[in-house]
Write an enzyme that holds these catalytic residues in place. Sequence first.
Site, PDB file in Angstrom:
ATOM      1  N   ARG A   1       0.978  -1.200   0.081  1.00  0.00           N
ATOM      2  CA  ARG A   1       0.012  -0.137  -0.064  1.00  0.00           C
ATOM      3  C   ARG A   1       0.935   1.325  -0.122  1.00  0.00           C
ATOM      4  O   ARG A   1       0.635   2.346   0.694  1.00  0.00           O
ATOM      5  CB  ARG A   1      -0.932   0.030   1.113  1.00  0.00           C
TER       6      ARG A   1
ATOM      7  N   SER B   1     -10.666   0.122   3.027  1.00  0.00           N
ATOM      8  CA  SER B   1     -10.045  -0.270   4.258  1.00  0.00           C
ATOM      9  C   SER B   1      -9.579   1.268   4.667  1.00  0.00           C
ATOM     10  O   SER B   1      -9.067   1.943   3.949  1.00  0.00           O
ATOM     11  CB  SER B   1      -8.814  -1.142   3.765  1.00  0.00           C
TER      12      SER B   1
ATOM     13  N   GLU C   1      -4.932   4.556   5.746  1.00  0.00           N
ATOM     14  CA  GLU C   1      -4.731   4.194   4.487  1.00  0.00           C
ATOM     15  C   GLU C   1      -5.299   5.323   3.465  1.00  0.00           C
ATOM     16  O   GLU C   1      -4.646   5.901   2.432  1.00  0.00           O
ATOM     17  CB  GLU C   1      -5.454   2.827   3.834  1.00  0.00           C
TER      18      GLU C   1
HETATM   19  C1  LIG Z   1     -15.103  -0.030  -1.476  1.00  0.00           C
HETATM   20  C2  LIG Z   1     -13.861   0.164  -1.636  1.00  0.00           C
HETATM   21  C3  LIG Z   1     -12.951  -1.036  -1.634  1.00  0.00           C
HETATM   22  C4  LIG Z   1     -11.574  -0.649  -1.991  1.00  0.00           C
HETATM   23  N1  LIG Z   1     -10.653  -1.941  -1.998  1.00  0.00           N
HETATM   24  C5  LIG Z   1      -9.246  -1.556  -2.223  1.00  0.00           C
HETATM   25  C6  LIG Z   1      -8.284  -2.979  -2.550  1.00  0.00           C
HETATM   26  O1  LIG Z   1      -8.792  -3.881  -2.412  1.00  0.00           O
HETATM   27  N2  LIG Z   1      -7.236  -2.386  -2.717  1.00  0.00           N
HETATM   28  C7  LIG Z   1      -6.691  -1.392  -2.534  1.00  0.00           C
HETATM   29  O2  LIG Z   1      -5.458  -1.347  -2.760  1.00  0.00           O
HETATM   30  N3  LIG Z   1      -7.430  -0.333  -2.563  1.00  0.00           N
HETATM   31  C8  LIG Z   1      -8.776  -0.280  -2.256  1.00  0.00           C
HETATM   32  N4  LIG Z   1      -9.582   0.691  -2.437  1.00  0.00           N
HETATM   33  C9  LIG Z   1      -9.040   2.120  -2.237  1.00  0.00           C
HETATM   34  C10 LIG Z   1      -9.150   2.672  -3.588  1.00  0.00           C
HETATM   35  O3  LIG Z   1      -9.845   2.054  -4.610  1.00  0.00           O
HETATM   36  C11 LIG Z   1      -7.712   2.913  -4.463  1.00  0.00           C
HETATM   37  O4  LIG Z   1      -6.689   3.602  -3.451  1.00  0.00           O
HETATM   38  C12 LIG Z   1      -7.855   3.560  -5.850  1.00  0.00           C
HETATM   39  O5  LIG Z   1      -6.348   3.408  -6.455  1.00  0.00           O
HETATM   40  C13 LIG Z   1      -8.410   5.120  -5.553  1.00  0.00           C
HETATM   41  O6  LIG Z   1      -8.504   5.533  -7.120  1.00  0.00           O
HETATM   42  P1  LIG Z   1      -9.214   6.901  -7.117  1.00  0.00           P
HETATM   43  O7  LIG Z   1      -9.026   7.118  -8.720  1.00  0.00           O
HETATM   44  O8  LIG Z   1     -10.484   6.922  -6.701  1.00  0.00           O
HETATM   45  O9  LIG Z   1      -8.249   7.953  -6.291  1.00  0.00           O
HETATM   46  P2  LIG Z   1      -8.663   9.084  -5.469  1.00  0.00           P
HETATM   47  O10 LIG Z   1      -9.324   8.611  -4.361  1.00  0.00           O
HETATM   48  O11 LIG Z   1      -9.241  10.324  -6.551  1.00  0.00           O
HETATM   49  O12 LIG Z   1      -6.950   9.744  -5.278  1.00  0.00           O
HETATM   50  C14 LIG Z   1      -6.299   8.861  -4.199  1.00  0.00           C
HETATM   51  C15 LIG Z   1      -5.141   9.681  -4.042  1.00  0.00           C
HETATM   52  O13 LIG Z   1      -4.217   9.436  -5.372  1.00  0.00           O
HETATM   53  C16 LIG Z   1      -4.004  10.602  -5.911  1.00  0.00           C
HETATM   54  N5  LIG Z   1      -4.162  10.620  -7.315  1.00  0.00           N
HETATM   55  C17 LIG Z   1      -5.268  10.276  -8.145  1.00  0.00           C
HETATM   56  N6  LIG Z   1      -5.123  10.245  -9.133  1.00  0.00           N
HETATM   57  C18 LIG Z   1      -3.939  10.628  -9.589  1.00  0.00           C
HETATM   58  C19 LIG Z   1      -3.006  10.694 -10.575  1.00  0.00           C
HETATM   59  N7  LIG Z   1      -3.383  10.777 -11.847  1.00  0.00           N
HETATM   60  N8  LIG Z   1      -1.870  11.312 -10.470  1.00  0.00           N
HETATM   61  C20 LIG Z   1      -1.345  11.600  -9.166  1.00  0.00           C
HETATM   62  N9  LIG Z   1      -2.101  11.606  -8.141  1.00  0.00           N
HETATM   63  C21 LIG Z   1      -3.405  10.957  -8.341  1.00  0.00           C
HETATM   64  C22 LIG Z   1      -4.981  11.729  -5.158  1.00  0.00           C
HETATM   65  O14 LIG Z   1      -4.270  12.625  -5.049  1.00  0.00           O
HETATM   66  C23 LIG Z   1      -5.161  11.057  -3.731  1.00  0.00           C
HETATM   67  O15 LIG Z   1      -3.941  11.524  -3.238  1.00  0.00           O
HETATM   68  C24 LIG Z   1     -10.942   0.499  -2.035  1.00  0.00           C
HETATM   69  C25 LIG Z   1     -11.617   1.825  -2.067  1.00  0.00           C
HETATM   70  C26 LIG Z   1     -13.222   1.602  -1.759  1.00  0.00           C
HETATM   71  C27 LIG Z   1     -14.176   2.654  -1.730  1.00  0.00           C
END
Ligand SMILES: Cc1cc2nc3c(=O)[nH]c(=O)nc-3n(C[C@H](O)[C@H](O)[C@H](O)COP(=O)(O)OP(=O)(O)OC[C@H]3O[C@@H](n4cnc5c(N)ncnc54)[C@H](O)[C@@H]3O)c2cc1C
Length: 299
Positions: free
Chosen positions: A126, A199, A294
């Site tokens: 992570r 998480s 996280e």
């Molecule tokens: C129901 C649920 C289940 C999940 N299960 C998992 C799992 O099994 N495993 C796991 O690892 N994670 C899990 N996650 C967490 C999440 O899915 C991941 O962290 C995912 O990668 C976030 O993507 P996002 O585009 O929504 O990022 P955001 O929430 O929009 O951003 C997260 C972070 O990344 C940065 N960011 C986003 N895009 C960029 C970019 N293009 N360049 C630079 N920085 C960027 C943002 O600034 C922020 O700091 C889960 C979340 C939920 C809600």
Amino acid sequence: MAGLAFAKKRNLRVYVLGGGSNVIFTGNLDGLVILVELKGISFQADTVQAAAGENWHALVQKTLDQGLFGLENLALIPGSVGAAPIQNIGAYGLELRERFARLTAVHRSTLETRCFLSEDCEFDYRYSVFKGPEAENWVITDLTLTLSHLDKPVLSHEGLQHLLECQKVEPNARSVASAVIQMRRQKLPEPEQIGNVGSFFKNPVLSVTVAKHLKTAFPAMPFFALDARVKLPAAWLIDQAGLSGRAVGDIQVSKQHALVLINKGGGRAEDLLQLLAEIVSVVRSKYGIDLELEPVFYP
Ligand SMILES: Cc1cc2nc3c(=O)[nH]c(=O)nc-3n(C[C@H](O)[C@H](O)[C@H](O)COP(=O)(O)OP(=O)(O)OC[C@H]3O[C@@H](n4cnc5c(N)ncnc54)[C@H](O)[C@@H]3O)c2cc1C
């Protein structure tokens, strides 16, 4: 790029958003929010290159449709392609770093474009450099993954193996993807229906020596191997500390999965912060373990 130049000229703090699935907003933001919506997916031999604004799960499905395997364990993780390397997304026995080839990113203030290889990203559980020292520096624009035409799924996750055995289906990329989707739907609330970020805490990673001490004190404590270290399920700690179902206002520790905090509708940032402080403090005093958050908090 234009957004970054705009922010630079006006000296504005930049907040980057992908799908917003792993961000907690605790107040108003003073700065420029850039929503990354870059699109495009291309395949070459056994690699796939995807723009940062593509949806992660849609990419997993597209690779399966192309007969390219290797992402199936990461099916249904919410969010964008660009965010996937940020915390080296992982689930059901697989982490993104195992399929990672390279990514392109633009520096938020110099606007330099750079290619990052795996060793530049410092991936860990992570974690990547983009969640550490470089957290505020880069915007990821595209990601390239190395997959395989050979359908050899990763079956190291016990629960996944068990489900496939019960269903009596042949383990292959598609059956693994379906099983992962089924397990995720059973365990995790849909963020569109019940607000949550998945998480809330990382699973603590400990040395074998520390784990042995803990096992003596708490014989039922479960551990999983992680490289030369061990991983301890944070959900177990929270549950065993009696915190499942604990609520402050409309923010509650999910009764289904103690690692997930849900917003029952009217949850406020203050409630969330209070509940978090309580969980961290109870787990610390019972087990001597500091839980690490996280999701990302804005501002
Ligand atoms: C129901 C649920 C289940 C999940 N299960 C998992 C799992 O099994 N495993 C796991 O690892 N994670 C899990 N996650 C967490 C999440 O899915 C991941 O962290 C995912 O990668 C976030 O993507 P996002 O585009 O929504 O990022 P955001 O929430 O929009 O951003 C997260 C972070 O990344 C940065 N960011 C986003 N895009 C960029 C970019 N293009 N360049 C630079 N920085 C960027 C943002 O600034 C922020 O700091 C889960 C979340 C939920 C809600």
